[in-house]
Design an enzyme around this catalytic site. Structure first.
Site, mmCIF file in Angstrom:
data_model
loop_
_atom_site.group_PDB
_atom_site.id
_atom_site.type_symbol
_atom_site.label_atom_id
_atom_site.label_comp_id
_atom_site.label_asym_id
_atom_site.label_seq_id
_atom_site.Cartn_x
_atom_site.Cartn_y
_atom_site.Cartn_z
ATOM 1 N N GLY A 109 5.093 -1.177 2.807
ATOM 2 C CA GLY A 109 4.203 -0.072 2.406
ATOM 3 C C GLY A 109 4.858 1.419 2.606
ATOM 4 O O GLY A 109 6.200 1.428 3.011
ATOM 5 N N HIS A 164 0.863 -1.185 0.005
ATOM 6 C CA HIS A 164 0.072 0.013 0.185
ATOM 7 C C HIS A 164 0.965 1.152 -0.131
ATOM 8 O O HIS A 164 1.817 1.365 0.463
ATOM 9 C CB HIS A 164 -0.988 0.141 1.101
ATOM 10 C CG HIS A 164 -0.146 -0.179 2.549
ATOM 11 N ND1 HIS A 164 0.122 0.989 3.233
ATOM 12 C CD2 HIS A 164 0.178 -1.329 3.403
ATOM 13 C CE1 HIS A 164 0.860 0.471 4.183
ATOM 14 N NE2 HIS A 164 0.758 -0.707 4.279
ATOM 15 N N ASP A 165 0.362 2.318 -0.736
ATOM 16 C CA ASP A 165 0.763 3.809 -0.483
ATOM 17 C C ASP A 165 2.235 3.808 -1.422
ATOM 18 O O ASP A 165 3.081 4.772 -0.684
ATOM 19 C CB ASP A 165 0.872 4.218 0.757
ATOM 20 C CG ASP A 165 -0.387 4.137 1.547
ATOM 21 O OD1 ASP A 165 -1.358 5.143 1.153
ATOM 22 O OD2 ASP A 165 -0.777 2.984 2.126
#
Length: 257
Positions: free
Chosen positions: A136, A118-119
């Site tokens: 992440g 994520h991200d």
């Protein structure tokens, strides 16, 4: 060309000349650009926007929900550019929060079982070898190669034109233009062959070598001291050395040496 066994949400947006093979599943809010190809058994979900000329091989899972336990169910995003290749069983997760979408640029190659959490923000012309995994919030600049079975800790940055060796454990920022290897990782040399292949001049490489010797061959010297010396050296006039200096100056997790 849409195979009759594919399941495609009515709210998905499919571009021109897209091929969706057998048993693919396309969720709501997915946008697929022109001339993309989904081989078979590909799952794309979430608010995912995909550019043009991307290829997805069997069992790649794109835009799935983040594994971050802080996720509270808000709408989150994945943005993919053009001409990327996602090989078998690649997993790319959308972001944890709406404000920082997982972002992938152009002309990247994700080999089998590679993972982007994520991200993350990934630039252009990068290669993730088999089982390469990044946590992440990792930032990957252009022309980075992550070799097989290597792992990158969350919030690290991987500098442009760097090469991470196989089975490497990365827990700090990887300086641009270097080769790092080991567990934990250490800088081994500048990535001379990679730089030559990408059109760096002999003078560019010579300046980077001088900077490398000043920063990375004196590991017992305080980094701030070595960096201050580099800033006033003649090699600091080179644009690539300036990029290295800027990268080192902005490090928050520390830099691999």
């Amino acid at each position: 060309m849409l195979h009759p066994s594919a399941i495609i949400s009515e709210s998905a947006t499919i571009g021109n000349d897209v091929t969706i093979g057998p048993f693919c599943v396309i969720g709501e809010n997915v946008t697929i650009g022109d001339r993309c190809e989904l081989k078979s058994h590909v799952v794309i979900d979430g608010t995912t926007v995909i550019g043009e000329d991307n290829i997805f091989y069997p069992f790649s899972a794109i835009g799935q929900q983040t594994q971050d336990l802080k996720y509270v169910g808000e709408p989150t995003h994945l943005k993919i550019g053009n001409r990327n290749t996602f090989r078998e069983n690649t997993t790319i997760h959308r972001s944890t929060v709406e404000e920082t979408p997982t972002t992938i640029g152009d002309d990247n190659n994700f080999l089998a079982y590679s993972h982007v959490a994520h991200d993350c923000i990934i630039g252009n012309h990068c290669i993730f070898s088999n089982n390469a995994t990044i946590g992440g919030h990792v930032e990957v600049e252009d022309y980075v190669i992550i070799s097989g079975l290597s792992g990158v800790h969350q919030f690290c940055r991987l500098g442009a034109h760097s090469l991470i060796g196989g089975c490497t454990k990365v827990v700090q920022d990887v300086p641009p233009f270097t080769i790092v290897d080991g567990a934990p990782a250490a800088v081994r040399s500048i990535n001379q062959v990679g730089l030559q292949r990408r059109g760096f001049t002999d003078q560019d490489i010579a300046y980077l070598r001088r900077a490398y010797k000043r920063i990375f061959l004196k590991k017992n010297t305080n980094l701030a001291v070595s960096l201050a010396e580099l800033k006033i050296a003649d090699s600091a006039t080179n644009k690539h050395v300036q990029h290295l200096i800027k990268f080192l100056d902005s490090a928050e997790r520390g830099v691999i040496r």
